[in-house]
Scaffold this active site. Structure first.
Site, PDB file in Angstrom:
ATOM      1  N   HIS A  29       0.720  -1.402  -0.104  1.00  0.00           N
ATOM      2  CA  HIS A  29       0.039   0.029   0.227  1.00  0.00           C
ATOM      3  C   HIS A  29       0.632   1.129  -0.018  1.00  0.00           C
ATOM      4  O   HIS A  29       0.502   2.373  -0.653  1.00  0.00           O
ATOM      5  CB  HIS A  29      -0.709  -0.173   1.149  1.00  0.00           C
ATOM      6  CG  HIS A  29      -1.724   1.277   1.284  1.00  0.00           C
ATOM      7  ND1 HIS A  29      -1.504   1.996   2.470  1.00  0.00           N
ATOM      8  CD2 HIS A  29      -2.895   1.626   0.732  1.00  0.00           C
ATOM      9  CE1 HIS A  29      -2.290   3.098   2.289  1.00  0.00           C
ATOM     10  NE2 HIS A  29      -3.112   2.938   1.178  1.00  0.00           N
ATOM     11  N   GLU A  60       2.127   1.849  -3.281  1.00  0.00           N
ATOM     12  CA  GLU A  60       0.915   2.566  -4.304  1.00  0.00           C
ATOM     13  C   GLU A  60       1.021   4.306  -3.989  1.00  0.00           C
ATOM     14  O   GLU A  60       0.700   4.798  -5.189  1.00  0.00           O
ATOM     15  CB  GLU A  60      -0.494   1.864  -3.628  1.00  0.00           C
ATOM     16  CG  GLU A  60      -1.588   2.445  -4.525  1.00  0.00           C
ATOM     17  CD  GLU A  60      -2.764   2.494  -3.251  1.00  0.00           C
ATOM     18  OE1 GLU A  60      -3.506   3.768  -3.541  1.00  0.00           O
ATOM     19  OE2 GLU A  60      -3.144   1.543  -3.085  1.00  0.00           O
ATOM     20  N   HIS A  61       1.110   4.566  -2.786  1.00  0.00           N
ATOM     21  CA  HIS A  61       1.092   5.997  -2.500  1.00  0.00           C
ATOM     22  C   HIS A  61       2.517   6.469  -3.450  1.00  0.00           C
ATOM     23  O   HIS A  61       2.190   7.524  -3.916  1.00  0.00           O
ATOM     24  CB  HIS A  61       1.522   6.110  -1.061  1.00  0.00           C
ATOM     25  CG  HIS A  61      -0.077   6.210  -0.517  1.00  0.00           C
ATOM     26  ND1 HIS A  61      -0.503   7.319   0.275  1.00  0.00           N
ATOM     27  CD2 HIS A  61      -0.994   5.399  -0.218  1.00  0.00           C
ATOM     28  CE1 HIS A  61      -1.683   7.166   0.667  1.00  0.00           C
ATOM     29  NE2 HIS A  61      -2.037   5.615   0.443  1.00  0.00           N
ATOM     30  N   GLU A 107      -3.663   7.649   7.745  1.00  0.00           N
ATOM     31  CA  GLU A 107      -4.600   6.995   6.931  1.00  0.00           C
ATOM     32  C   GLU A 107      -4.959   5.693   7.984  1.00  0.00           C
ATOM     33  O   GLU A 107      -6.135   5.585   8.212  1.00  0.00           O
ATOM     34  CB  GLU A 107      -4.124   6.308   5.728  1.00  0.00           C
ATOM     35  CG  GLU A 107      -5.400   5.896   4.956  1.00  0.00           C
ATOM     36  CD  GLU A 107      -4.855   5.427   3.625  1.00  0.00           C
ATOM     37  OE1 GLU A 107      -5.651   4.339   2.967  1.00  0.00           O
ATOM     38  OE2 GLU A 107      -4.042   5.991   3.161  1.00  0.00           O
TER      39      GLU A 107
END
Length: 455
Positions: A69, A72-73, A149
């Site tokens: 993840h 992905e950022h 997040e």
């Protein structure tokens, strides 16, 4: 009533033919191993372009959870030819939208743009597939965004926290036990080199496929794909070892105490998922069981537990038959005021027991099929949804061209098969129960970080 439902099923299956992902679909594989799947849909002058990588959180190792993840950022932080944020700016300038998402099974990136902008989108994606700039300063800022997040979407969300803890208990060996966003300690200790290693391991054309749906000509799409992606070299991929979950031999229970308005109960049963579209039977029956229990407003849980018995504020069943890893069938809900979590658990168990002992009625199954199949068909009205349907099936090893066969298998499920799977899998030795014990809400909410999650 049964006749009307039967006519509805027949109509839905007729509608399925033109809407199916089989119609007007084409594919080609480049020399570097990248597959290109194209679905022509002329209804609007737009196109959905998606790049799927066969790498998700289940491919991570202990100590670096969340790296899929995080990467992905970082994919939006630029290349030597397009600086940080340039990707989003160019998509917006093209009149489109874009985003990305990481799951347990895959990581995917998409843009939906006017059809004449497809070449530019391919150029941008091909650029970051191989030439991503992983700048330590950009990473230092983005890892703080990801940690915030996690706080916003898990630590401060009691139901998300409950699900995370449930997964960690239900799975002992399989990496599905780990949250997609990662454990906070791993995020705190993650470095840019962890992200770089993940990128070098998995972001290669021979570990990816491109899905294009929209007002396009497939031959032109293949030419553009060769132009933009064709020069990227294939690379050796890490060896994936089997990670089978040991058989569960007894029920497991956990309680999470967290500030919340309502108690929550989740019952998780180990069940199979689709591995052979033609030969498998049980996953389709489990899908229909889920639809019978809570697939529409008049389904059993809403009718019995919420409205008639007033036992629950809400109650639902959920099951995903298409995953790379092991399957779970969930029963979940919140008890009504004056009712306990134990009362709700007894009510959920009673609903399953009724199916085990008495089965399901013909007209009840017909309605469940209508609702489930309609949902499968109507979501294909969207170009993005069509691209998602294709990409998700491929991500778990199911050829997208078998989509129609899966509809047929669902339509063929019998009441006897539903009763059989309810008896076969809904046993305590395959059950994990998670309970949220609500604690008083804080007088003031936690101060938010100035960093806002990107998606």
């Amino acid at each position: 009533m049964p006749m009307r439902h039967a006519r509805l099923i027949r109509c839905l299956l007729v509608l399925a033919a033109p809407a199916s992902v089989l119609a007007n679909s084409y594919e080609q594989q480049l020399a570097n191993g990248l597959r290109i799947i194209v679905k022509e849909d002329r209804r609007a002058p737009t196109v959905a372009h998606m790049v799927w990588y066969r790498a998700g959180s289940m491919d991570e190792t202990n100590g670096s959870t969340g790296v899929a993840h995080v990467l992905e950022h970082m994919m939006f932080k630029g290349t030597p030819s397009a600086g940080p944020g340039e990707f989003n700016r160019r998509v917006a300038a093209a009149g489109g939208r874009d985003n990305a998402f990481t799951s347990r099974d895959y990581t995917a990136y998409f843009q939906q743009v006017p059809k004449e902008k497809l070449s530019e989108m391919m150029q941008l994606e091909a650029d970051r597939m191989r030439h991503l700039t992983l700048d330590p300063k950009e990473f230092a800022q983005e890892i703080r965004v990801v940690m915030e997040e996690r706080r916003l979407r898990t630590d401060d969300q009691p139901q998300a926290l409950l699900f995370e803890q449930l997964s960690a208990v239900a799975f002992q060996a399989h990496p599905y036990r780990v949250p997609i966003i990662g454990w906070m300690n791993d995020l705190e200790n993650m470095t840019v080199n962890d992200a770089r290693t993940w990128y070098e391991h998995w972001y290669a054309p021979n570990n990816a496929y491109v899905v294009v749906v929209g007002d396009v000509d497939h031959a032109l799409v293949f030419q553009l794909a060769e132009q933009h992606y064709g020069a990227l070299p294939a690379r050796p991929l890490p060896l994936r070892k089997p990670q089978e979950e040991p058989a569960q031999v007894g029920s497991r229970r956990l309680t999470v105490k967290a500030p919340a308005d309502l108690p929550v109960l989740i019952m998780a049963y180990k069940v199979p998922v689709i591995r052979d579209v033609d030969q498998d039977v049980d996953p389709y029956a489990l899908e229909m069981l889920s639809a019978v229990l809570s697939g529409h407003e008049a389904a059993r849980f809403s009718r019995h537990l919420v409205r008639e018995q007033r036992l629950a504020v809400d109650a639902a069943a959920s099951y995903d038959s298409t995953t790379r890893g092991p399957g779970i069938f969930y029963l979940h809900g919140s008890p009504s005021e004056g009712k306990s979590r134990a009362d709700l658990e007894a009510g959920l168990r009673a609903e399953i027991a009724q199916v085990q002992q008495q089965g399901v009625a013909a007209d009840e199954l017909t309605r469940a099929k209508a609702q489930l199949i309609a949902g499968q068909i109507y979501k294909l009205d969207s170009m993005f949804a069509q691209a998602m349907e294709i990409g998700q099936l491929e991500s778990v090893g199911i050829p997208y061209r078998l989509n129609r066969r899966m509809l047929e298998k669902r339509q063929a499920v019998t009441a006897e098969q539903i009763q059989m799977v309810s008896r076969k899998y809904f046993r305590d030795e395959q059950l994990t129960v998670a309970e949220l014990d609500p604690q008083p809400l804080p007088p003031t909410p936690r101060a938010r970080s100035p960093f806002t999650p990107r998606h």
